[in-house]
Design a protein around this motif. Structure first.
Motif, PDB file in Angstrom:
ATOM      1  N   LYS A  19      40.517  38.032 -12.265  1.00 27.32           N
ATOM      2  CA  LYS A  19      41.545  39.337 -13.745  1.00 27.32           C
ATOM      3  C   LYS A  19      41.570  38.517 -15.325  1.00 27.32           C
ATOM      4  O   LYS A  19      41.459  39.230 -16.110  1.00 27.32           O
ATOM      5  N   SER A  20      42.107  37.322 -14.966  1.00 31.25           N
ATOM      6  CA  SER A  20      42.018  36.057 -16.853  1.00 31.25           C
ATOM      7  C   SER A  20      41.122  36.234 -17.399  1.00 31.25           C
ATOM      8  O   SER A  20      41.166  36.476 -18.631  1.00 31.25           O
ATOM      9  N   ASP A  21      39.534  36.917 -17.032  1.00 29.46           N
ATOM     10  CA  ASP A  21      38.085  36.957 -17.445  1.00 29.46           C
ATOM     11  C   ASP A  21      38.119  37.968 -18.651  1.00 29.46           C
ATOM     12  O   ASP A  21      37.371  37.746 -19.539  1.00 29.46           O
ATOM     13  N   LEU A  22      38.706  38.823 -18.000  1.00 28.93           N
ATOM     14  CA  LEU A  22      38.293  40.260 -18.559  1.00 28.93           C
ATOM     15  C   LEU A  22      38.987  40.643 -19.912  1.00 28.93           C
ATOM     16  O   LEU A  22      39.696  39.618 -20.225  1.00 28.93           O
ATOM     17  N   ILE A  23      37.847  41.327 -21.029  1.00 27.39           N
ATOM     18  CA  ILE A  23      38.449  41.583 -22.198  1.00 27.39           C
ATOM     19  C   ILE A  23      38.447  42.760 -22.511  1.00 27.39           C
ATOM     20  O   ILE A  23      37.998  44.219 -22.060  1.00 27.39           O
ATOM     21  N   GLN A  24      39.717  43.229 -24.052  1.00 28.30           N
ATOM     22  CA  GLN A  24      39.393  44.898 -24.027  1.00 28.30           C
ATOM     23  C   GLN A  24      39.403  44.546 -25.216  1.00 28.30           C
ATOM     24  O   GLN A  24      38.368  43.673 -26.403  1.00 28.30           O
ATOM     25  N   VAL A  25      38.800  46.220 -25.403  1.00 27.35           N
ATOM     26  CA  VAL A  25      37.758  46.063 -26.852  1.00 27.35           C
ATOM     27  C   VAL A  25      38.313  47.590 -26.911  1.00 27.35           C
ATOM     28  O   VAL A  25      38.481  48.648 -26.059  1.00 27.35           O
ATOM     29  N   ASN A  26      38.326  47.755 -28.348  1.00 25.59           N
ATOM     30  CA  ASN A  26      38.841  48.505 -29.276  1.00 25.59           C
ATOM     31  C   ASN A  26      37.506  49.936 -29.415  1.00 25.59           C
ATOM     32  O   ASN A  26      36.746  49.367 -28.970  1.00 25.59           O
ATOM     33  N   ALA A  27      38.622  51.271 -30.222  1.00 18.23           N
ATOM     34  CA  ALA A  27      37.068  51.894 -30.209  1.00 18.23           C
ATOM     35  C   ALA A  27      36.080  51.515 -31.976  1.00 18.23           C
ATOM     36  O   ALA A  27      35.113  52.430 -31.201  1.00 18.23           O
ATOM     37  N   GLN A  28      36.745  50.493 -31.856  1.00 17.88           N
ATOM     38  CA  GLN A  28      34.857  50.454 -33.514  1.00 17.88           C
ATOM     39  C   GLN A  28      34.265  49.278 -32.554  1.00 17.88           C
ATOM     40  O   GLN A  28      33.742  48.577 -32.882  1.00 17.88           O
ATOM     41  N   GLY A  29      34.577  48.469 -31.696  1.00 20.87           N
ATOM     42  CA  GLY A  29      33.717  47.493 -30.449  1.00 20.87           C
ATOM     43  C   GLY A  29      34.252  46.616 -31.020  1.00 20.87           C
ATOM     44  O   GLY A  29      33.324  45.502 -30.550  1.00 20.87           O
ATOM     45  N   LYS A  30      35.049  46.492 -31.266  1.00 19.46           N
ATOM     46  CA  LYS A  30      35.963  44.371 -30.934  1.00 19.46           C
ATOM     47  C   LYS A  30      37.034  43.641 -29.968  1.00 19.46           C
ATOM     48  O   LYS A  30      37.794  45.213 -29.886  1.00 19.46           O
TER      49      LYS A  30
END
Length: 299
Positions: free
Chosen positions: A109-120
């Motif tokens: 779970k701690s490895d996951l990354i969050q990405v915004n609408a601009q791909g950042k």
């Protein structure tokens, strides 16, 4: 299956005539009354509800990590290809995804990354590499389909083999009925999806269906829950495998596999192809991966 009582006609038998309902009929059997079916649904398992969106986020991230472990267990990895995304319940225009280059079977779970609408990448684990194709495809799907909580794609062997044929699967089996008139073929292949335009074209081709066969590429499935999207992927992969074998076996005898008629396929799809059916059908896989790993993916 009990989750589909809403589809049961009020007191109609299979011929459309009103007749008494026999005791012991299952909730979706022709002839069952809707009020009886709904009564049987009361204790049926369903996805958890959360008042706290941050608590929901943490729970769902754990389920997403489990989903990657399931993909790894099933051999759906191919090098660094493949991705599953979760729409964030707090910031709904962002999603969580696997970091590029980390093995499915190792993801926590701690490895996951969050990405915004601009791909950042705006939050997440130590490895913050983003697969551009993951962003281009999944951002477009999540944007076009507000109902989709999760989307899954990988280069699984039977899925990508079937996708080389440029055909939808046939309804040869009960399991395939879940995809009856509910999947599409995206018949364009321009290499790795690195352009925003192609991501939007894939989302447009998917429309309101649960799955897309990406020409010369692989399977894409979506769901209202992580479990649903994962189950549709696993099941569609097996349906591709099944049809490849059926066509080879029948072809060797100069025959063709028998296709289920539309009326029966539509009826069966209502039974096995709903959102609730997809969620519940995935439960054993998630339970198994939790027991096998001791919940290690929740770290």
């Amino acid at each position: 299956m009990a989750p589909h009582a809403e589809d049961a006609p009020e007191g109609l038998n299979s011929n459309g005539n009103t007749e008494p309902v026999n005791a012991g009929e299952a909730p979706l059997e022709p002839g069952v009354k809707k009020n009886i079916a709904r009564g049987k649904m009361l204790d049926f398992p369903r996805p958890p509800k959360f008042d706290d969106k941050y608590a929901e986020r943490e729970y769902l991230k754990g389920r997403l990590a489990a989903a990657f472990r399931i993909f790894g267990k099933n051999g759906f990895d191919e090098g660094v290809a493949g991705h599953i995304t979760l729409r964030d319940p707090v910031q709904t225009d962002t999603f969580w995804v696997n970091p590029f280059g980390v093995a499915f079977s190792h993801i926590n779970k701690s490895d996951l990354i969050q990405v915004n609408a601009q791909g950042k990448v705006i939050d997440g684990g130590e490895v913050r590499l983003l697969n551009t194709a993951a962003y281009m495809i999944h951002h477009a799907v999540h944007e076009a389909r507000p109902d989709v909580m999760c989307a899954a794609h990988s280069h699984s062997i039977y899925g990508r083999t079937w996708c080389s044929l440029g055909r939808k699967i046939d309804t040869l089996t009960q399991d395939a009925c879940a995809f009856h008139d509910d999947h599409v073929v995206y018949d364009s292949f321009n290499g790795v999806v690195l352009a925003e335009t192609e991501g939007k074209q894939i989302a447009e081709a998917l429309g309101q269906k649960k799955a897309a066969l990406l020409q010369s590429h692989g399977l894409l499935t979506v769901g209202h829950t992580i479990e649903e999207a994962v189950f549709w992927f696993v099941s569609l992969e097996k349906c591709c495998h099944s049809q490849l074998m059926a066509e080879a076996a029948a072809g060797s005898r100069g025959e063709k596999p028998i296709v289920i008629d539309d009326e029966t396929a539509e009826y069966t799809c209502r039974n096995v192809g709903s959102h609730r059916a997809g969620w519940f059908s995935a439960k054993p896989m998630f339970d198994q991966i939790h027991r096998e790993t001791g919940g290690a993916y929740l770290q």
